[in-house]
Write a protein that holds these residues in place. Structure first.
Motif, short mmCIF file in Angstrom:
data_model
loop_
_atom_site.label_atom_id
_atom_site.label_comp_id
_atom_site.label_asym_id
_atom_site.label_seq_id
_atom_site.Cartn_x
_atom_site.Cartn_y
_atom_site.Cartn_z
N ALA A 177 0.83 -1.21 0.00
CA ALA A 177 0.00 0.00 0.00
C ALA A 177 0.87 1.26 0.00
N PRO A 178 0.30 2.40 -0.42
CA PRO A 178 1.04 3.67 -0.34
C PRO A 178 1.55 3.88 1.09
N GLY A 179 2.81 4.22 1.23
CA GLY A 179 3.36 4.55 2.54
C GLY A 179 3.83 3.36 3.36
N TYR A 239 -4.04 13.38 -12.14
CA TYR A 239 -4.51 12.14 -11.50
C TYR A 239 -3.71 11.89 -10.22
N MET A 240 -2.40 12.05 -10.31
CA MET A 240 -1.53 11.77 -9.17
C MET A 240 -1.89 12.68 -7.99
N ASP A 241 -2.07 13.97 -8.25
CA ASP A 241 -2.36 14.90 -7.16
C ASP A 241 -3.68 14.59 -6.48
N LEU A 275 -5.15 6.57 -9.67
CA LEU A 275 -4.14 5.97 -10.54
C LEU A 275 -4.13 6.69 -11.88
N VAL A 276 -2.95 6.86 -12.43
CA VAL A 276 -2.79 7.39 -13.78
C VAL A 276 -3.27 6.28 -14.74
N PRO A 277 -3.96 6.64 -15.85
CA PRO A 277 -4.48 5.59 -16.76
C PRO A 277 -3.36 4.65 -17.25
N LEU A 280 11.42 -2.52 -9.31
CA LEU A 280 10.26 -1.77 -9.80
C LEU A 280 9.39 -1.38 -8.62
N ASP A 281 9.26 -0.08 -8.39
CA ASP A 281 8.52 0.45 -7.23
C ASP A 281 7.35 1.29 -7.75
N GLY A 282 6.12 0.78 -7.59
CA GLY A 282 4.95 1.54 -8.07
C GLY A 282 4.50 1.09 -9.45
N ALA A 314 0.22 7.24 9.59
CA ALA A 314 1.23 7.96 10.38
C ALA A 314 2.53 8.08 9.60
N ARG A 315 2.88 7.07 8.86
CA ARG A 315 4.12 7.14 8.06
C ARG A 315 4.02 8.20 6.97
N LEU A 316 2.85 8.23 6.32
CA LEU A 316 2.70 9.18 5.20
C LEU A 316 2.69 10.63 5.69
N TYR A 343 12.65 10.49 4.01
CA TYR A 343 12.87 10.59 5.45
C TYR A 343 11.52 10.58 6.15
N HIS A 344 11.56 10.48 7.49
CA HIS A 344 10.34 10.63 8.30
C HIS A 344 10.71 11.53 9.48
N VAL A 345 9.83 12.50 9.78
CA VAL A 345 10.21 13.49 10.80
C VAL A 345 10.53 12.85 12.15
N ALA A 357 10.55 8.88 12.64
CA ALA A 357 11.16 7.55 12.54
C ALA A 357 12.50 7.55 11.80
N ARG A 358 12.71 8.51 10.92
CA ARG A 358 13.93 8.49 10.10
C ARG A 358 14.31 9.93 9.75
N PRO A 359 14.59 10.75 10.79
CA PRO A 359 14.84 12.18 10.51
C PRO A 359 16.21 12.39 9.85
N SER A 415 6.33 -8.71 6.61
CA SER A 415 5.71 -7.74 7.52
C SER A 415 6.61 -6.50 7.58
N ALA A 416 5.98 -5.30 7.42
CA ALA A 416 6.76 -4.06 7.35
C ALA A 416 6.61 -3.25 8.63
N GLY A 417 6.28 -3.92 9.75
CA GLY A 417 5.96 -3.20 10.98
C GLY A 417 7.16 -2.78 11.82
N THR A 446 11.45 -1.49 12.26
CA THR A 446 12.24 -0.38 11.72
C THR A 446 12.63 -0.73 10.27
N PRO A 447 13.03 0.30 9.48
CA PRO A 447 13.44 -0.01 8.10
C PRO A 447 14.54 -1.07 8.04
N GLU A 448 15.50 -0.99 8.97
CA GLU A 448 16.63 -1.93 8.94
C GLU A 448 16.15 -3.35 9.26
N GLU A 449 15.22 -3.45 10.26
CA GLU A 449 14.70 -4.78 10.61
C GLU A 449 13.86 -5.35 9.47
N THR A 450 13.07 -4.49 8.82
CA THR A 450 12.27 -4.95 7.68
C THR A 450 13.20 -5.42 6.56
N PHE A 451 14.30 -4.71 6.38
CA PHE A 451 15.27 -5.11 5.35
C PHE A 451 15.86 -6.48 5.69
P1 AP5 Z 1 4.13 6.37 -5.78
O1 AP5 Z 1 5.18 7.38 -5.75
O2 AP5 Z 1 4.44 5.02 -6.31
O3 AP5 Z 1 3.52 6.33 -4.34
P2 AP5 Z 1 2.89 5.15 -3.46
O4 AP5 Z 1 2.75 3.79 -4.01
O5 AP5 Z 1 1.64 5.79 -3.01
O6 AP5 Z 1 3.94 4.86 -2.42
P3 AP5 Z 1 4.66 5.88 -1.58
O7 AP5 Z 1 5.82 6.47 -2.30
O8 AP5 Z 1 3.64 6.86 -1.05
O9 AP5 Z 1 5.08 5.05 -0.32
P4 AP5 Z 1 6.25 3.99 -0.08
O10 AP5 Z 1 5.64 2.64 0.12
O11 AP5 Z 1 7.33 4.10 -1.09
O12 AP5 Z 1 6.73 4.48 1.35
P5 AP5 Z 1 8.06 5.27 1.79
O13 AP5 Z 1 9.25 4.39 1.69
O14 AP5 Z 1 8.10 6.61 1.11
O15 AP5 Z 1 2.87 6.88 -6.65
C1 AP5 Z 1 2.33 8.18 -6.50
C2 AP5 Z 1 1.20 8.36 -7.49
O16 AP5 Z 1 1.69 8.27 -8.85
C3 AP5 Z 1 0.07 7.33 -7.43
O17 AP5 Z 1 -0.88 7.66 -6.44
C4 AP5 Z 1 -0.49 7.41 -8.86
O18 AP5 Z 1 -1.31 8.55 -9.01
C5 AP5 Z 1 0.75 7.62 -9.70
N1 AP5 Z 1 1.33 6.37 -10.20
C6 AP5 Z 1 2.60 5.92 -9.98
N2 AP5 Z 1 2.80 4.75 -10.58
C7 AP5 Z 1 1.64 4.42 -11.19
C8 AP5 Z 1 1.22 3.29 -11.95
N3 AP5 Z 1 2.04 2.26 -12.19
N4 AP5 Z 1 -0.05 3.26 -12.41
C9 AP5 Z 1 -0.91 4.28 -12.17
N5 AP5 Z 1 -0.57 5.38 -11.45
C10 AP5 Z 1 0.70 5.44 -10.95
O19 AP5 Z 1 7.74 5.44 3.35
C11 AP5 Z 1 6.70 6.29 3.81
C12 AP5 Z 1 7.17 7.03 5.09
O20 AP5 Z 1 7.34 6.08 6.13
C13 AP5 Z 1 8.52 7.74 4.94
O21 AP5 Z 1 8.48 8.94 5.66
C14 AP5 Z 1 9.53 6.76 5.56
O22 AP5 Z 1 10.66 7.44 6.10
C15 AP5 Z 1 8.70 6.10 6.64
N6 AP5 Z 1 9.06 4.72 6.85
C16 AP5 Z 1 9.37 3.79 5.90
N7 AP5 Z 1 9.64 2.61 6.48
C17 AP5 Z 1 9.47 2.78 7.83
C18 AP5 Z 1 9.60 1.94 8.96
N8 AP5 Z 1 9.95 0.65 8.82
N9 AP5 Z 1 9.34 2.45 10.19
C19 AP5 Z 1 8.98 3.75 10.34
N10 AP5 Z 1 8.87 4.62 9.30
C20 AP5 Z 1 9.10 4.13 8.07
#
Ligand code: AP5
Length: 253
Positions: free
Chosen positions: A36-38, A85-87, A91-93, A116-118, A155-157, A170-172, A174-176, A229-231, A233-238
């Motif tokens: 999921a996002p975030g 669409y993104m804003d 999802l972008v078409p 591949l991310d996203g 909370a992460r987002l 970064y995160h203000v 968890a990861r400043p 499970s991504a619950g 810290t980033p390093e533990e999840t890694f």
């Molecule tokens: P995209 O940029 O792909 O965003 P997303 O999938 O919504 O994912 P995010 O980047 O929001 O989150 P993430 O999982 O990467 O989390 P992050 O590591 O940043 O897409 C944006 C938009 O573009 C879409 O909504 C859509 O409109 C469009 N789009 C893109 N690709 C598309 C496609 N293929 N088709 C259609 N539309 C598309 O972490 C989040 C926060 O949490 C950070 O602050 C981080 O520091 C913190 N954090 C991370 N891990 C931890 C942890 N373990 N503990 C504590 N804090 C943590």
């Protein structure tokens, strides 16, 4: 400062030369990151890139770079429409996303591998990716599916800050960054993404549930899904990611 692939080729289009030194790494790894996002996909991608050298390829980064005009990417009417669409959190078409991917398809042959991310984010995109990779005789090693309850994701987002230049996240709390508001890697001023507002986050979560979550089963049927499970810290999840990949025999040392 740690060396990092510059991703210029991916952000600008497939013709730009990137700086990947494939010979430095044991073998190219090719992963799709789902979740999921975030949930932390971008954060895990940074750690995976540091460990394996695979290029972090994010479709969201392409749309944000086009929006800021920070990478010299072309921003014609199609890209301007995509950014709307993104804003809104939608999802972008598929056809726009696939046109971008086809332009950059050479990056799939990179000797350094890729993350591949996203993308893919819909079953139609996953099927198109399968065809593209098939034509190039390239295979995915695994699909990493990160999981976390919704309230922790919000909370992460809301605390996320991003570097406009090198895209580090970064995160203000968890990861400043070491210096408040500034990127550790390149010193640029960090920004908060427009789509991290509460009302937009809700739309993004719905889009994920309807369109992207079915990909977990899609790739499970192909024997590629690895659930993590991504619950922690980033390093533990890694570390969990490495353990999961090790136990299915994906990693070679
Ligand atoms: P995209 O940029 O792909 O965003 P997303 O999938 O919504 O994912 P995010 O980047 O929001 O989150 P993430 O999982 O990467 O989390 P992050 O590591 O940043 O897409 C944006 C938009 O573009 C879409 O909504 C859509 O409109 C469009 N789009 C893109 N690709 C598309 C496609 N293929 N088709 C259609 N539309 C598309 O972490 C989040 C926060 O949490 C950070 O602050 C981080 O520091 C913190 N954090 C991370 N891990 C931890 C942890 N373990 N503990 C504590 N804090 C943590």
């Amino acid at each position: 400062m740690k060396e990092k692939p510059d991703r210029a080729a991916w952000l600008k289009g497939g013709e730009t030369q990137c700086n990947v030194q494939a010979e430095r790494w044991a073998r190219p790894y090719r992963f799709v990151l789902l979740g999921a996002p975030g949930v932390g996909k971008g954060t895990q991608a940074e750690l995976l890139t540091e460990r394996f050298g695979s290029c972090h390829l994010s479709t969201g980064d392409i749309f944000r770079a086009a929006k800021m005009s920070s990478c010299g990417c072309p921003r014609g009417p199609v890209m301007a429409e995509a950014v709307k669409y993104m804003d809104a959190g939608q999802l972008v078409p598929d056809e726009t996303v696939l046109a971008l991917i086809v332009e950059r398809a050479k990056c799939f042959q990179c000797g350094g591998g890729f993350l591949l991310d996203g993308f893919p984010r819909t079953v139609a995109q996953a099927e198109a990716l399968e065809k593209l990779l098939g034509k190039q005789d390239v295979k995915l090693d695994a699909v990493l599916s990160y999981e976390l309850p919704l309230e922790r994701i919000v909370a992460r987002l809301s605390g996320r800050r991003t570097c406009p230049l090198c895209k580090r996240v970064y995160h203000v709390q968890a990861r400043p960054p070491k210096r408040r508001g500034l990127c550790d890697h390149c010193g640029a001023e960090l920004f908060q993404r427009d789509d991290d507002r509460p009302e937009t986050i809700r739309v993004r979560m719905e889009a994920y549930e309807v369109s992207t979550a079915p990909l977990i089963a899609f790739y499970r049927r192909k024997g590629l899904t690895v659930s993590i499970s991504a619950g922690e810290t980033p390093e533990e999840t890694f570390e969990r990611t490495l353990e999961a990949l090790n136990s299915r025999g994906t990693l070679v040392f």
